[in-house]
Design a protein around this motif. Structure first.
Motif, PDB file in Angstrom:
ATOM      1  N   LYS A 217      59.897  36.426  17.722  1.00 16.78           N
ATOM      2  CA  LYS A 217      59.537  36.779  19.085  1.00 16.78           C
ATOM      3  C   LYS A 217      58.992  35.555  19.824  1.00 16.78           C
ATOM      4  N   ILE A 218      59.446  35.383  21.052  1.00 15.38           N
ATOM      5  CA  ILE A 218      58.827  34.438  21.979  1.00 15.38           C
ATOM      6  C   ILE A 218      58.054  35.284  22.979  1.00 15.38           C
ATOM      7  N   ASN A 219      56.755  35.373  22.792  1.00 14.64           N
ATOM      8  CA  ASN A 219      55.925  36.256  23.607  1.00 14.64           C
ATOM      9  C   ASN A 219      55.569  35.638  24.954  1.00 14.64           C
ATOM     10  N   TYR A 220      55.484  36.510  25.964  1.00  8.18           N
ATOM     11  CA  TYR A 220      55.066  36.116  27.303  1.00  8.18           C
ATOM     12  C   TYR A 220      53.901  37.001  27.744  1.00  8.18           C
ATOM     13  N   THR A 221      53.294  36.674  28.856  1.00 11.97           N
ATOM     14  CA  THR A 221      52.220  37.517  29.375  1.00 11.97           C
ATOM     15  C   THR A 221      52.823  38.707  30.125  1.00 11.97           C
ATOM     16  N   TRP A 222      51.995  39.723  30.350  1.00 13.99           N
ATOM     17  CA  TRP A 222      52.473  40.902  31.069  1.00 13.99           C
ATOM     18  C   TRP A 222      52.786  40.605  32.536  1.00 13.99           C
ATOM     19  N   LYS A 223      52.279  39.491  33.043  1.00 10.54           N
ATOM     20  CA  LYS A 223      52.598  39.136  34.430  1.00 10.54           C
ATOM     21  C   LYS A 223      54.057  38.739  34.598  1.00 10.54           C
ATOM     22  N   THR A 224      54.745  38.474  33.493  1.00 13.52           N
ATOM     23  CA  THR A 224      56.183  38.198  33.587  1.00 13.52           C
ATOM     24  C   THR A 224      56.979  39.489  33.775  1.00 13.52           C
ATOM     25  N   GLU A 225      56.344  40.641  33.522  1.00 10.48           N
ATOM     26  CA  GLU A 225      57.020  41.927  33.670  1.00 10.48           C
ATOM     27  C   GLU A 225      56.543  42.700  34.889  1.00 10.48           C
ATOM     28  N   PHE A 226      55.251  42.605  35.185  1.00 10.95           N
ATOM     29  CA  PHE A 226      54.650  43.410  36.245  1.00 10.95           C
ATOM     30  C   PHE A 226      53.883  42.538  37.226  1.00 10.95           C
ATOM     31  N   HIS A 227      53.916  42.933  38.492  1.00  7.69           N
ATOM     32  CA  HIS A 227      53.111  42.227  39.499  1.00  7.69           C
ATOM     33  C   HIS A 227      51.622  42.495  39.279  1.00  7.69           C
ATOM     34  N   ASN A 228      51.308  43.724  38.906  1.00  8.72           N
ATOM     35  CA  ASN A 228      49.899  44.109  38.722  1.00  8.72           C
ATOM     36  C   ASN A 228      49.740  44.842  37.391  1.00  8.72           C
ATOM     37  N   PRO A 229      49.788  44.129  36.274  1.00  7.40           N
ATOM     38  CA  PRO A 229      49.614  44.796  34.984  1.00  7.40           C
ATOM     39  C   PRO A 229      48.188  45.315  34.830  1.00  7.40           C
ATOM     40  N   PRO A 230      48.011  46.482  34.220  1.00  2.42           N
ATOM     41  CA  PRO A 230      46.655  47.000  33.985  1.00  2.42           C
ATOM     42  C   PRO A 230      45.834  46.023  33.149  1.00  2.42           C
ATOM     43  N   GLU A 234      47.336  44.798  26.678  1.00  2.73           N
ATOM     44  CA  GLU A 234      47.324  43.569  25.886  1.00  2.73           C
ATOM     45  C   GLU A 234      48.496  43.580  24.891  1.00  2.73           C
ATOM     46  N   GLU A 235      48.230  43.236  23.641  1.00 10.49           N
ATOM     47  CA  GLU A 235      49.289  43.193  22.642  1.00 10.49           C
ATOM     48  C   GLU A 235      49.786  44.594  22.311  1.00 10.49           C
ATOM     49  N   PRO A 236      51.056  44.714  21.898  1.00 11.16           N
ATOM     50  CA  PRO A 236      52.061  43.651  21.823  1.00 11.16           C
ATOM     51  C   PRO A 236      52.588  43.275  23.204  1.00 11.16           C
ATOM     52  N   TYR A 237      52.779  41.980  23.415  1.00 13.98           N
ATOM     53  CA  TYR A 237      53.229  41.456  24.688  1.00 13.98           C
ATOM     54  C   TYR A 237      54.764  41.494  24.786  1.00 13.98           C
ATOM     55  N   PRO A 238      55.321  41.391  25.994  1.00 12.74           N
ATOM     56  CA  PRO A 238      56.783  41.332  26.136  1.00 12.74           C
ATOM     57  C   PRO A 238      57.320  40.058  25.504  1.00 12.74           C
ATOM     58  N   TRP A 239      58.601  40.084  25.146  1.00 12.78           N
ATOM     59  CA  TRP A 239      59.152  38.958  24.397  1.00 12.78           C
ATOM     60  C   TRP A 239      60.651  38.790  24.589  1.00 12.78           C
ATOM     61  N   ASP A 240      61.132  37.577  24.319  1.00 22.61           N
ATOM     62  CA  ASP A 240      62.537  37.262  24.063  1.00 22.61           C
ATOM     63  C   ASP A 240      62.706  37.070  22.567  1.00 22.61           C
TER      64      ASP A 240
END
Length: 248
Positions: A217-230, A234-240
């Motif tokens: 997994k190459i993990n990213y922050t939730w800001k890469t998925e959502f404009h306003n993440p809650p 937290e983990e698990p974070y989105p990934w490629d």
């Protein structure tokens, strides 16, 4: 995602396309490249776009072949990386049915196999094999379908970003979305984009004669998925998915 699409967005690439290099805080992709690198080896950057990975590759390898489907992308890359004389730029459609390519010792392909066309993806995976010398190393990064579905479940359950503001305007659109998801194609900014299961990726590479060393997994922050993440998210974070494989 044909050539016209990439030519159109090339001038605004930084604003339009997700920056994997900047967002891979773990440095796993760089580590994989540096492990495979040698001043005696050649490397091909497939889908180099505007050349964000070229400075790293040009300093780590003897010679870089930078390929992209977009002529405008290549022109921008040449200007950005003009201080690196060991780079050869080639406009090339790796999903074409007929392809002439000089193989390299290492291939780096980062989020380039995105087309919703199954036939073009088959051609692209075959091109990965053609692009590598025997015993060569492939470093491949692709979007994760598991991550995309996971983010969608979160958006729906907690109405994040107003559930991504996804609107299905017609029965035809709903049918197209349902048909696409069966082959792992989901929309990114209304553009049908291929995402991959881990096991699917491993199978596709094995069918082309690769030996898969590892998939991570190459993990990213939730800001890469959502404009306003809650704030609690937290983990698990989105990934490629990153795959390192060897050509037999």
């Amino acid at each position: 995602m044909n050539r016209q699409y990439w030519e159109r967005i090339a001038p605004n690439y930084n604003e339009e396309i997700f920056d994997v290099l900047q967002n891979d805080k773990s440095g796993k992709i760089i580590d994989a490249i540096e492990t495979a690198a040698s001043k005696e080896k050649t490397v091909m950057d497939i889908g180099c776009a505007i050349g964000k990975w070229i400075p790293l590759l040009a300093t780590a390898f003897k010679h870089v072949v930078a390929t992209d489907i977009s002529a405008i992308n290549l022109d921008i890359a040449k200007d950005r990386c003009k201080d690196y004389p060991n780079v050869d730029y080639q406009r090339m459609d790796m999903s074409a049915y007929s392809l002439t390519v000089t193989p390299c010792d290492v291939v780096v392909c980062i989020n380039a196999i995105l087309t919703d066309s199954l036939k073009k993806r088959i051609n692209f995976f075959q091109a990965l094999d053609l692009s590598l010398n025997g015993n060569g190393t492939l470093i491949l990064v692709v979007p994760s379908l598991e991550s995309k579905l996971y983010a969608g479940i979160i958006a729906n359950r907690w109405n994040v970003d107003d559930e991504n503001k996804e609107k299905i305007e017609s029965v035809e659109k709903a049918y197209a979305l349902a048909k696409n998801i069966r082959q792992g194609v989901t929309d990114i900014d209304n553009v049908p984009t291929k995402h991959y299961l881990k096991e699917e990726l491993e199978l596709l590479l094995k069918l082309e004669g690769f030996t898969v060393d590892r998939i991570e997994k190459i993990n990213y922050t939730w800001k890469t998925e959502f404009h306003n993440p809650p704030k609690w998210l937290e983990e698990p974070y989105p990934w490629d998915w990153m795959c390192v494989a060897q050509k037999s």
